[in-house]
Write a protein that holds these residues in place. Structure first.
Motif, PDB file in Angstrom:
ATOM      1  N   LEU A   1       0.847  -1.179   0.000  1.00  0.00           N
ATOM      2  CA  LEU A   1       0.000   0.000   0.000  1.00  0.00           C
ATOM      3  C   LEU A   1       0.888   1.236   0.000  1.00  0.00           C
ATOM      4  O   LEU A   1       2.030   1.192   0.475  1.00  0.00           O
ATOM      5  CB  LEU A   1      -0.895   0.026   1.242  1.00  0.00           C
ATOM      6  CG  LEU A   1      -1.991  -1.026   1.340  1.00  0.00           C
ATOM      7  CD1 LEU A   1      -2.680  -0.933   2.692  1.00  0.00           C
ATOM      8  CD2 LEU A   1      -3.012  -0.846   0.226  1.00  0.00           C
ATOM      9  N   PRO A   2       0.384   2.354  -0.492  1.00  0.00           N
ATOM     10  CA  PRO A   2       1.164   3.592  -0.399  1.00  0.00           C
ATOM     11  C   PRO A   2       1.496   3.907   1.057  1.00  0.00           C
ATOM     12  O   PRO A   2       0.773   3.508   1.983  1.00  0.00           O
ATOM     13  CB  PRO A   2       0.208   4.645  -0.991  1.00  0.00           C
ATOM     14  CG  PRO A   2      -0.734   3.861  -1.857  1.00  0.00           C
ATOM     15  CD  PRO A   2      -0.893   2.530  -1.198  1.00  0.00           C
ATOM     16  N   ASP A   3       2.569   4.644   1.263  1.00  0.00           N
ATOM     17  CA  ASP A   3       3.032   4.934   2.623  1.00  0.00           C
ATOM     18  C   ASP A   3       1.992   5.688   3.438  1.00  0.00           C
ATOM     19  O   ASP A   3       1.936   5.544   4.666  1.00  0.00           O
ATOM     20  CB  ASP A   3       4.335   5.741   2.583  1.00  0.00           C
ATOM     21  CG  ASP A   3       5.503   4.919   2.061  1.00  0.00           C
ATOM     22  OD1 ASP A   3       5.401   3.668   2.085  1.00  0.00           O
ATOM     23  OD2 ASP A   3       6.495   5.527   1.631  1.00  0.00           O
TER      24      ASP A   3
ATOM     25  N   ASP B   1     -11.699  -1.817  -2.478  1.00  0.00           N
ATOM     26  CA  ASP B   1     -12.149  -1.967  -3.853  1.00  0.00           C
ATOM     27  C   ASP B   1     -11.392  -1.034  -4.797  1.00  0.00           C
ATOM     28  O   ASP B   1     -11.978  -0.389  -5.663  1.00  0.00           O
ATOM     29  CB  ASP B   1     -13.655  -1.703  -3.939  1.00  0.00           C
ATOM     30  CG  ASP B   1     -14.260  -2.224  -5.235  1.00  0.00           C
ATOM     31  OD1 ASP B   1     -13.660  -3.146  -5.842  1.00  0.00           O
ATOM     32  OD2 ASP B   1     -15.315  -1.719  -5.646  1.00  0.00           O
ATOM     33  N   GLY B   2     -10.077  -0.954  -4.614  1.00  0.00           N
ATOM     34  CA  GLY B   2      -9.240  -0.147  -5.487  1.00  0.00           C
ATOM     35  C   GLY B   2      -9.113   1.309  -5.087  1.00  0.00           C
ATOM     36  O   GLY B   2      -8.347   2.052  -5.684  1.00  0.00           O
ATOM     37  N   THR B   3      -9.862   1.723  -4.064  1.00  0.00           N
ATOM     38  CA  THR B   3      -9.790   3.111  -3.596  1.00  0.00           C
ATOM     39  C   THR B   3      -8.933   3.167  -2.341  1.00  0.00           C
ATOM     40  O   THR B   3      -9.224   2.475  -1.350  1.00  0.00           O
ATOM     41  CB  THR B   3     -11.194   3.654  -3.274  1.00  0.00           C
ATOM     42  OG1 THR B   3     -11.976   3.663  -4.474  1.00  0.00           O
ATOM     43  CG2 THR B   3     -11.115   5.067  -2.722  1.00  0.00           C
ATOM     44  N   VAL B   4      -7.892   3.973  -2.378  1.00  0.00           N
ATOM     45  CA  VAL B   4      -7.018   4.143  -1.227  1.00  0.00           C
ATOM     46  C   VAL B   4      -7.561   5.263  -0.344  1.00  0.00           C
ATOM     47  O   VAL B   4      -7.827   6.370  -0.814  1.00  0.00           O
ATOM     48  CB  VAL B   4      -5.576   4.478  -1.657  1.00  0.00           C
ATOM     49  CG1 VAL B   4      -4.719   4.826  -0.445  1.00  0.00           C
ATOM     50  CG2 VAL B   4      -4.972   3.306  -2.419  1.00  0.00           C
TER      51      VAL B   4
ATOM     52  N   GLU C   1      -8.038  -3.957   2.399  1.00  0.00           N
ATOM     53  CA  GLU C   1      -6.727  -4.256   2.967  1.00  0.00           C
ATOM     54  C   GLU C   1      -6.297  -3.072   3.832  1.00  0.00           C
ATOM     55  O   GLU C   1      -6.299  -1.925   3.388  1.00  0.00           O
ATOM     56  CB  GLU C   1      -5.672  -4.482   1.892  1.00  0.00           C
ATOM     57  CG  GLU C   1      -4.320  -4.824   2.497  1.00  0.00           C
ATOM     58  CD  GLU C   1      -3.202  -4.851   1.473  1.00  0.00           C
ATOM     59  OE1 GLU C   1      -2.033  -4.758   1.886  1.00  0.00           O
ATOM     60  OE2 GLU C   1      -3.510  -4.942   0.277  1.00  0.00           O
ATOM     61  N   TYR C   2      -5.949  -3.365   5.076  1.00  0.00           N
ATOM     62  CA  TYR C   2      -5.524  -2.323   6.009  1.00  0.00           C
ATOM     63  C   TYR C   2      -4.004  -2.222   6.051  1.00  0.00           C
ATOM     64  O   TYR C   2      -3.296  -3.232   5.963  1.00  0.00           O
ATOM     65  CB  TYR C   2      -6.002  -2.649   7.425  1.00  0.00           C
ATOM     66  CG  TYR C   2      -7.490  -2.586   7.617  1.00  0.00           C
ATOM     67  CD1 TYR C   2      -8.140  -1.373   7.794  1.00  0.00           C
ATOM     68  CD2 TYR C   2      -8.258  -3.754   7.642  1.00  0.00           C
ATOM     69  CE1 TYR C   2      -9.514  -1.315   7.987  1.00  0.00           C
ATOM     70  CE2 TYR C   2      -9.626  -3.705   7.831  1.00  0.00           C
ATOM     71  CZ  TYR C   2     -10.250  -2.491   7.999  1.00  0.00           C
ATOM     72  OH  TYR C   2     -11.604  -2.434   8.189  1.00  0.00           O
TER      73      TYR C   2
END
Length: 345
Positions: free
Chosen positions: A40-42, A49-52, A324-325
């Protein structure tokens, strides 16, 4: 049939423990579906669902909830990590429910959300509510549009709940209600209560002085009007009405329910200050007959069946969720709902 507590509106300024953002899924005991771990980005808290959703995104959401419901990050360092996890979980759940509402054709109009917000502001923010609300938004650094979005989200979940559960309680009978009443008699008992008056002051010394004056025979209601810091009860002579022990803060409840009728008790320190109380009268508990509580029993059974239907539907929806966490935001136990409690005084 009443909506469960976790789907009802909470007033502006209410202080709560933990996060109360649409926690229906947690009460239902469902588990967020988590994919095989990936990078995942920092700055990510989680991805759905693809959205951070970034840490800043979560902070902004908490600011909105602070303006609307009084929620804020704990001041103590050891509580912040749990708060972050609860916040991430709650926001992820709300995104899942947003998608579910859209799939079911549930929508809330801008007018409905605006009317609800206006009612909340008018009922909670005093003589000049719009000015007070504007100041509140400025204090939290949020926009009115963001608050309206949150109101719409809460209302949409309430409508979704009704849509999913509308048929679940249709076949509840009086016999079902009686069976429930007989199996859970404690649910319908009226507990012993105390009719109380209370005075709140700033210091132990001030409280001791009030105790001495009250025990020497000064009128307690007059003392409350002259000395209490509690704006809600001062003009009524400190009257709290008849309350059960479970509605009171722990130490205060022990003191109030350990005193005889007519006695002055305290000082007791709570989060609101130093308290001196008086037991006006003792109200014995009652065990009602089924006929007296039949409507209440029917309502309880219908609500429980609605929750069962909601849980069954929601488990499937949540388990399919693609969440995802980041490590520091991953819930320790997604099955366990945070407790939200209110106390007085």
């Amino acid at each position: 049939m009443k909506l469960p507590v976790f789907l009802t509106q909470r007033p502006l300024g209410t202080k709560t423990v933990g996060v109360v953002l649409v926690l229906a899924v947690l009460v239902a005991g469902a588990v967020l579906g988590v994919r095989e771990l990936r990078d995942l980005p920092d700055d990510a808290a989680f991805e759905y669902d693809g959205t951070v959703v970034t840490k800043d995104d979560l902070d902004e959401r908490v600011e909105v909830l602070g303006a609307l419901y009084g929620i804020k990050e704990p001041g103590k360092k050891d509580g912040r990590a749990a708060f972050r996890r609860d916040t991430a979980k709650a926001v992820a759940v709300s995104m899942v429910l947003d998608d579910a509402a859209r799939d079911k054709g549930v929508a809330v109009s801008d007018k409905r959300a605006r009317d609800t917000l206006d009612q909340m502001v008018a009922s909670q923010l005093g003589a000049d509510p719009r000015e007070a609300f504007t100041e509140l938004l400025a204090d939290f650094g949020v926009t009115e549009a963001a608050v309206l979005d949150e109101v719409k989200r809460q209302q949409a979940v309430a409508l979704l709940f009704e849509k999913i559960t509308k048929d679940a309680a249709a076949d509840v009978t009086a016999a079902d209600a009686r069976d429930y009443y007989e199996a859970h008699p404690d649910r319908f008992m009226t507990p012993e209560g105390r009719e109380l008056r209370n005075i709140v002051v700033r210091t132990d010394k001030d409280a001791q002085a009030v105790v001495q004056r009250a025990r020497k025979g000064e009128d307690f209601a007059a003392l409350a009007r002259a000395n209490s810091l509690d704006d809600a009860t001062r003009d009524q002579g400190g009257a709290l009405g008849v309350v059960p022990a479970r509605s009171l803060a722990g130490d205060y409840a022990k003191a109030a329910f350990g005193a005889r009728s007519g006695a002055v008790f305290g000082p007791v320190r709570t989060q609101f200050g130093w308290n001196v109380g008086q037991v006006v009268r003792i109200v014995p508990g009652k065990e009602p007959t089924f006929d007296q509580v039949e409507d209440q029993a029917l309502d309880v059974v219908r609500s429980e069946r609605a929750l069962e239907a909601w849980r069954d539907w929601l488990e499937g929806r949540i388990k399919k969720a693609d969440v995802e966490y980041a490590d520091s935001y991953r819930p320790e136990d997604p099955n366990e709902p945070p407790a939200v409690a209110t106390e007085q005084p």
